[in-house]
Design an enzyme around this catalytic site. Structure first.
Site, PDB file in Angstrom:
ATOM      1  N   GLY A   1       0.758  -1.241   0.000  1.00  0.00           N
ATOM      2  CA  GLY A   1       0.000   0.000   0.000  1.00  0.00           C
ATOM      3  C   GLY A   1       0.786   1.287   0.000  1.00  0.00           C
ATOM      4  O   GLY A   1       0.311   2.302  -0.496  1.00  0.00           O
TER       5      GLY A   1
ATOM      6  N   CYS B   1      -5.576   6.607 -30.508  1.00  0.00           N
ATOM      7  CA  CYS B   1      -6.790   7.299 -30.929  1.00  0.00           C
ATOM      8  C   CYS B   1      -7.764   7.484 -29.782  1.00  0.00           C
ATOM      9  O   CYS B   1      -8.859   6.929 -29.796  1.00  0.00           O
ATOM     10  CB  CYS B   1      -7.460   6.498 -32.035  1.00  0.00           C
ATOM     11  SG  CYS B   1      -7.967   4.903 -31.428  1.00  0.00           S
TER      12      CYS B   1
HETATM   13  N1  LLP Z   1      -0.893  -7.207  -1.757  1.00  0.00           N
HETATM   14  C1  LLP Z   1      -2.077  -7.384  -2.360  1.00  0.00           C
HETATM   15  C2  LLP Z   1      -2.938  -8.497  -1.937  1.00  0.00           C
HETATM   16  C3  LLP Z   1      -2.471  -6.506  -3.377  1.00  0.00           C
HETATM   17  O1  LLP Z   1      -3.655  -6.672  -3.960  1.00  0.00           O
HETATM   18  C4  LLP Z   1      -1.624  -5.443  -3.767  1.00  0.00           C
HETATM   19  C5  LLP Z   1      -2.011  -4.506  -4.802  1.00  0.00           C
HETATM   20  C6  LLP Z   1      -0.372  -5.319  -3.120  1.00  0.00           C
HETATM   21  C7  LLP Z   1      -0.047  -6.215  -2.113  1.00  0.00           C
HETATM   22  C8  LLP Z   1       0.644  -4.265  -3.478  1.00  0.00           C
HETATM   23  O2  LLP Z   1       0.205  -2.971  -3.290  1.00  0.00           O
HETATM   24  P1  LLP Z   1       1.252  -1.767  -3.462  1.00  0.00           P
HETATM   25  O3  LLP Z   1       2.300  -1.925  -2.376  1.00  0.00           O
HETATM   26  O4  LLP Z   1       1.849  -1.865  -4.798  1.00  0.00           O
HETATM   27  O5  LLP Z   1       0.451  -0.528  -3.289  1.00  0.00           O
HETATM   28  N2  LLP Z   1      -3.123  -0.726 -10.463  1.00  0.00           N
HETATM   29  C9  LLP Z   1      -3.021   0.197  -9.343  1.00  0.00           C
HETATM   30  C10 LLP Z   1      -2.569  -0.520  -8.110  1.00  0.00           C
HETATM   31  C11 LLP Z   1      -3.474  -1.656  -7.730  1.00  0.00           C
HETATM   32  C12 LLP Z   1      -2.856  -2.505  -6.680  1.00  0.00           C
HETATM   33  C13 LLP Z   1      -3.719  -3.654  -6.303  1.00  0.00           C
HETATM   34  N3  LLP Z   1      -3.176  -4.504  -5.327  1.00  0.00           N
HETATM   35  C14 LLP Z   1      -2.069   1.345  -9.674  1.00  0.00           C
HETATM   36  O6  LLP Z   1      -1.633   1.458 -10.816  1.00  0.00           O
HETATM   37  O7  LLP Z   1      -1.819   2.193  -8.832  1.00  0.00           O
END
Ligand code: LLP
Length: 413
Positions: A255, A365
């Site tokens: 997160g 596009c």
């Molecule tokens: N653990 C789980 C179970 C997750 O679903 C996620 C991300 C993470 C860890 C890692 O989260 P991070 O540390 O990268 O914030 N597409 C979006 C981000 C979606 C992330 C979904 N899950 C973006 O481009 O910001």
């Protein structure tokens, strides 16, 4: 020094350096668009997390790289050598992690809407842990388990603590509804958690962990809510242990991210690690390890996308830098999430005399195909190289072939 400079991206002689090399030279050598990732930066960020745990936690930490952020083989190998674990969300991610040398014991599979085929492939990986997303998933799990007689299958429970945080409604993964009203599909609701542990054991699984993930892209202002969620997690873990399920690990998910925008406060990662370590220690749990699942944090600002300026266009008073790549094929985040900002710098002339309001337009596009809207920057010239910063996470991994365009080459320097 510019706010976005790190040891990975810096300025020398008014030109952008990437890991000590001229950005424009890399662009010439490899062609644009081009993703460039920095090994040293990734290792430095990993070390910060590792050090924070070493300093604040008596329990060993599992830093599980959320490989969905960027499954580049070189990055996976780099992190594996440093001792990272893996958060994988699909059978293909599991397979890729195994190929990069991660032992099954260091992989947690967290699926959602999990299919029979998904379960078959992850149960076949002896030693891996499967995170349960729903009480309703257990029947299918039990059925598929019969195909693996005699095998111990380790499971953990992903619960939804009722609080979520994220930079965008689409990236909030806990709570009842997201900030735009979307019902949140993830995790087991609080009152069902003990029942899932009980049934899982009855069905012959080996419950070993409790997991939560609040969402992605926290900023400083989120710290208070995140602390509350940590408190809830610890209380729930105590409840689970009291019910007769000693936990091997407690996983707080991912997160926290890099600094995408100058005006947004950075999430205090070290304070967070200190806070959760302390909360677990005080609760007197029997857990043997703490886990986090950083994606963005480890690779976000360790990547840039280089684009070549084809020409500068003026229309109805708008000025466009027309570049040789499209957002969907390279850095899709700004096209998907209105609140996703990527700083863009002119690698060929960081500062210039004639500042202008530039919209960096891609070659697809769709009006939404802009990397940045009306950014204040020196007027680019044809042949300049623009660098889209913080392109290491959720860029290549979410890129598509929209308009039948290729996804660019990646280099690890
Ligand atoms: N653990 C789980 C179970 C997750 O679903 C996620 C991300 C993470 C860890 C890692 O989260 P991070 O540390 O990268 O914030 N597409 C979006 C981000 C979606 C992330 C979904 N899950 C973006 O481009 O910001």
């Amino acid at each position: 020094m510019n706010w976005w400079e790190t040891e990975f991206v810096s300025v020398r002689g008014n030109r952008l350096q990437i890991a000590g090399r001229e950005a424009a030279e890399l662009a010439e050598l490899y062609g644009t668009p081009l993703y460039v990732y920095g090994k040293d930066r990734i290792l430095e960020l990993y070390a910060r997390l590792d050090d924070a745990f070493a300093q604040h936690s008596a329990l060993p930490a599992r830093i599980c790289y959320a490989m969905k952020a960027n499954p580049h083989r070189g990055i996976l190998r780099l992190l594996r050598k440093r001792g990272a674990w893996i958060d994988a969300v699909s059978p293909c991610e599991v397979e890729t992690a195994l190929k990069a040398g991660f032992p099954a014991e260091r992989i947690l599979f967290t699926g959602t809407s999990v299919s029979r085929a998904d379960l078959r492939s992850v149960f076949a990986v002896d030693g891996l842990t499967v995170n349960i997303d729903a009480a309703e998933q257990l029947d299918l799990m039990s059925e598929v388990k019969r195909e693996f007689p005699g095998q111990t299958i380790r499971v953990s429970v992903r619960w939804n603590p009722g609080i979520g945080r994220g930079f965008n409604a689409k990236a909030i993964t806990a709570g009842k509804r997201s900030s735009d009203g979307t019902p949140i599909k993830f995790g087991v609701e609080a009152k069902k958690v003990i029942d899932v542990f009980t049934r899982a054991r009855k069905l012959g699984f080996r419950p070993v962990g409790l997991h939560q993930h609040l969402g992605s892209g926290w900023v400083r202002e989120d710290f208070g809510k995140v602390q509350t969620a940590v408190d809830r997690m610890v209380r729930k873990a105590r409840e689970v242990e009291k019910a007769g399920f000693p936990l091997e690990f407690i996983d707080f998910g991912g997160g926290f991210g890099p600094r995408y925008l100058k005006s947004r406060g950075v999430f205090p990662v070290e304070d967070y690690i200190a806070y959760l370590s302390d909360a677990v220690a005080k609760a007197g749990l029997s857990a043997k390890a703490l886990a986090i699942e950083p994606g963005k944090y480890l690779v976000g600002d360790a990547g840039v996308l280089l684009l070549g300026v084809e020409y500068v266009k003026e229309s109805y008073g708008n000025i466009f830098a027309c570049v040789d790549g499209g957002t969907f094929n390279t850095v899709p985040r700004p096209a998907i999430y209105l609140s996703a900002h990527h700083e863009i710098v002119n690698a060929s002339r960081i500062d210039g005399e004639s500042q202008a309001r530039i919209t960096v337009a891609g070659n697809l596009c769709e009006t939404g195909d802009v990397f940045g809207r009306e950014r204040s920057m020196p007027l680019p010239r044809s042949g300049d190289i623009l660098a889209v910063l913080c392109a290491g996470a959720y860029c290549r991994s979410m890129a598509s072939n929209f308009n039948m365009r290729e996804i660019p080459r990646e280099i690890l320097v």
